[in-house]
Design a protein around this motif. Structure first.
Motif, short mmCIF file in Angstrom:
data_model
loop_
_atom_site.label_atom_id
_atom_site.label_comp_id
_atom_site.label_asym_id
_atom_site.label_seq_id
_atom_site.Cartn_x
_atom_site.Cartn_y
_atom_site.Cartn_z
N ALA A 5 -0.77 4.36 2.46
CA ALA A 5 -2.36 3.40 3.02
C ALA A 5 -2.06 2.24 3.01
O ALA A 5 -1.50 1.57 1.43
N HIS A 6 -2.78 0.92 3.46
CA HIS A 6 -2.77 -0.32 2.89
C HIS A 6 -3.57 -1.00 3.69
O HIS A 6 -4.64 -0.54 3.60
N GLU B 252 -6.96 -6.53 -3.82
CA GLU B 252 -8.37 -6.12 -4.20
C GLU B 252 -8.08 -4.68 -3.71
O GLU B 252 -8.63 -3.75 -4.31
N PHE B 253 -7.21 -4.92 -2.29
CA PHE B 253 -6.89 -3.04 -1.92
C PHE B 253 -6.77 -1.99 -2.82
O PHE B 253 -6.90 -0.95 -3.15
N GLU B 254 -6.01 -3.16 -3.76
CA GLU B 254 -4.99 -1.62 -5.05
C GLU B 254 -5.62 -1.45 -5.80
O GLU B 254 -5.71 -0.11 -6.39
N ALA C 220 -6.94 1.94 -7.25
CA ALA C 220 -6.25 2.83 -8.22
C ALA C 220 -7.36 3.82 -9.04
O ALA C 220 -7.51 4.43 -9.31
N ALA C 221 -9.09 2.78 -8.19
CA ALA C 221 -9.92 3.74 -9.06
C ALA C 221 -10.68 4.68 -8.32
O ALA C 221 -10.94 5.98 -8.56
N ARG C 222 -10.30 4.55 -7.24
CA ARG C 222 -10.34 5.86 -6.24
C ARG C 222 -9.83 7.10 -7.05
O ARG C 222 -10.37 8.62 -7.05
N ALA C 223 -8.89 6.72 -7.23
CA ALA C 223 -7.75 7.92 -7.56
C ALA C 223 -7.62 7.99 -9.46
O ALA C 223 -7.71 9.51 -9.21
#
Length: 182
Positions: free
Chosen positions: A62-63, A156-158, A162-165
């Motif tokens: 995803a990107h 910001e996306f990455e 990472a926070a979601r993971a």
């Protein structure tokens, strides 16, 4: 006619797309002003919003442009897909020299858009990218000034991913799973 960018076979889901295979455009390193080019692509005037989601066709990940990736943007001279910025910043996709010269002459600033001037050129370009039934837009919009881009940066996306993971619960260990029929 508008110049076409980012309409690659793999992204369009068909062979013979205007820009050929995305794999042929991947380079090891980008342009010296690649970050400014990505910012310019992100700042394009939106024409058609598409709500589908799509992962990177090269990596499968995803990107930041996954949602609405085939939405169309323009600067009045060129037409491109929303996800082109991702492929330029991640895979250093080669861009045409005429486009690079155009953007650099504008000092990487999105110009205002005159809808009346754009409409006939857009009508000629849309069928080439598979949009034969797009709803016509009103020609009374006049001149549209560029608006600040609402697209998040790659960093910001990455950080969000990472926070979601970290927030996702892990597998339950030590407890048997309840049968579905019970």
């Amino acid at each position: 006619m508008l110049g076409l960018l980012g309409f690659h076979d793999e992204l369009e889901g068909r062979a013979g797309a205007p820009n050929g295979s995305v794999h042929d455009a991947v380079r090891a390193a980008g342009e010296p002003d690649e970050a400014a080019l990505v910012g310019y692509l992100d700042a394009g005037h939106p024409l058609i919003d598409v709500t589908e989601g799509r992962s990177d066709v090269i990596t499968g990940a995803a990107h930041r442009h996954s949602g609405g990736s085939s939405s169309l943007l323009t600067d009045g001279e060129w037409l491109w897909r929303l996800d082109l910025a991702h492929y330029v910043e991640t895979h250093h996709l080669e861009l045409p020299g005429a486009f690079l010269g155009h953007v650099r002459a504008l000092a990487h600033r999105m110009p205002a858009l005159d809808w009346a001037d754009l409409a006939p050129r857009l009508d000629a370009a849309l069928p080439l990218v598979g949009w034969t039934s797009a709803v016509p837009w009103p020609l009374t919009r006049g001149v549209r000034e560029p608006e600040p881009s609402e697209v998040m940066t790659r960093a910001e996306f990455e950080a969000r991913e990472a926070a979601r993971a970290r927030e996702r619960p892990g597998p339950r260990r030590g407890r048997a799973r309840k049968p579905r029929w019970a």
